[in-house]
Design a protein around this motif. Structure first.
Motif, short mmCIF file in Angstrom:
data_model
loop_
_atom_site.label_atom_id
_atom_site.label_comp_id
_atom_site.label_asym_id
_atom_site.label_seq_id
_atom_site.Cartn_x
_atom_site.Cartn_y
_atom_site.Cartn_z
N TYR A 7 0.83 -1.10 -0.05
CA TYR A 7 -0.11 0.12 0.03
C TYR A 7 0.95 1.26 -0.07
O TYR A 7 0.56 2.11 -0.80
CB TYR A 7 -0.79 0.00 1.28
N LYS A 8 1.99 1.39 0.80
CA LYS A 8 2.77 2.38 0.94
C LYS A 8 3.57 2.81 -0.47
O LYS A 8 3.68 3.94 -0.99
CB LYS A 8 3.95 2.07 1.82
N CYS A 10 2.39 1.78 -3.39
CA CYS A 10 1.39 2.39 -4.44
C CYS A 10 1.02 3.84 -4.07
O CYS A 10 0.99 4.55 -5.04
CB CYS A 10 0.03 1.35 -4.13
N MET A 11 1.00 4.04 -2.90
CA MET A 11 0.65 5.68 -2.33
C MET A 11 1.93 6.47 -3.14
O MET A 11 1.92 7.62 -3.46
CB MET A 11 0.40 5.87 -1.12
N THR A 15 -0.71 6.12 -6.95
CA THR A 15 -1.96 5.01 -7.26
C THR A 15 -2.48 4.33 -6.06
O THR A 15 -1.98 4.58 -4.95
CB THR A 15 -1.32 4.13 -8.32
N LYS A 16 -3.31 3.46 -6.23
CA LYS A 16 -3.86 2.40 -5.27
C LYS A 16 -3.74 0.96 -5.60
O LYS A 16 -3.40 0.74 -6.81
CB LYS A 16 -5.29 2.78 -4.90
N PRO A 17 -3.97 0.06 -4.72
CA PRO A 17 -3.80 -1.13 -4.80
C PRO A 17 -4.44 -1.88 -6.30
O PRO A 17 -3.97 -2.80 -6.94
CB PRO A 17 -3.93 -1.94 -3.83
N ASN A 18 -5.86 -1.54 -6.10
CA ASN A 18 -6.64 -2.13 -7.51
C ASN A 18 -6.05 -1.67 -8.59
O ASN A 18 -6.03 -2.54 -9.74
CB ASN A 18 -7.91 -1.54 -7.10
N SER A 28 -9.21 -8.68 -8.16
CA SER A 28 -9.31 -8.04 -6.83
C SER A 28 -9.79 -8.96 -5.49
O SER A 28 -9.69 -8.44 -4.47
CB SER A 28 -10.52 -6.92 -7.20
N LYS A 35 -5.37 -8.58 1.98
CA LYS A 35 -5.64 -7.44 2.95
C LYS A 35 -6.18 -7.99 4.09
O LYS A 35 -5.96 -7.52 5.32
CB LYS A 35 -6.48 -6.40 2.12
#
Length: 71
Positions: A7-8, A10-11, A15-18, A28, A35
């Motif tokens: 997650y970190k 991606c941020m 962007t985001k994980p999806n 997904s 998660k």
């Protein structure tokens, strides 16, 4: 540890994980499993994620705090 580091990264890439998962062919449902249960991705998926996010597998797995080590 994996989910938090994924997650970190991606941020950090804006962007985001999806969207990342979709781009590299991960469902997904698999993301939700990682998660919610803390399950780890397969070796193949770890490599895909690390390559896409330009970080090391060791960082994603929490074996180092530096995303550049062993890249």
């Amino acid at each position: 540890m994996f989910w938090e580091n994924f997650y970190k990264m991606c941020m950090a890439r804006g962007t985001k994980p999806n969207p990342v998962a979709k781009e590299i062919g991960i469902s997904s449902g698999i993301l939700t499993k990682w998660k919610v249960t803390g399950a780890l991705p397969s070796g193949e998926n770890l490599v895909k994620i690390a390559d896409y996010l330009d970080c090391s597998v060791d960082y994603l797995l929490g074996r180092t705090d530096n995303p550049e080590i062993n890249k």
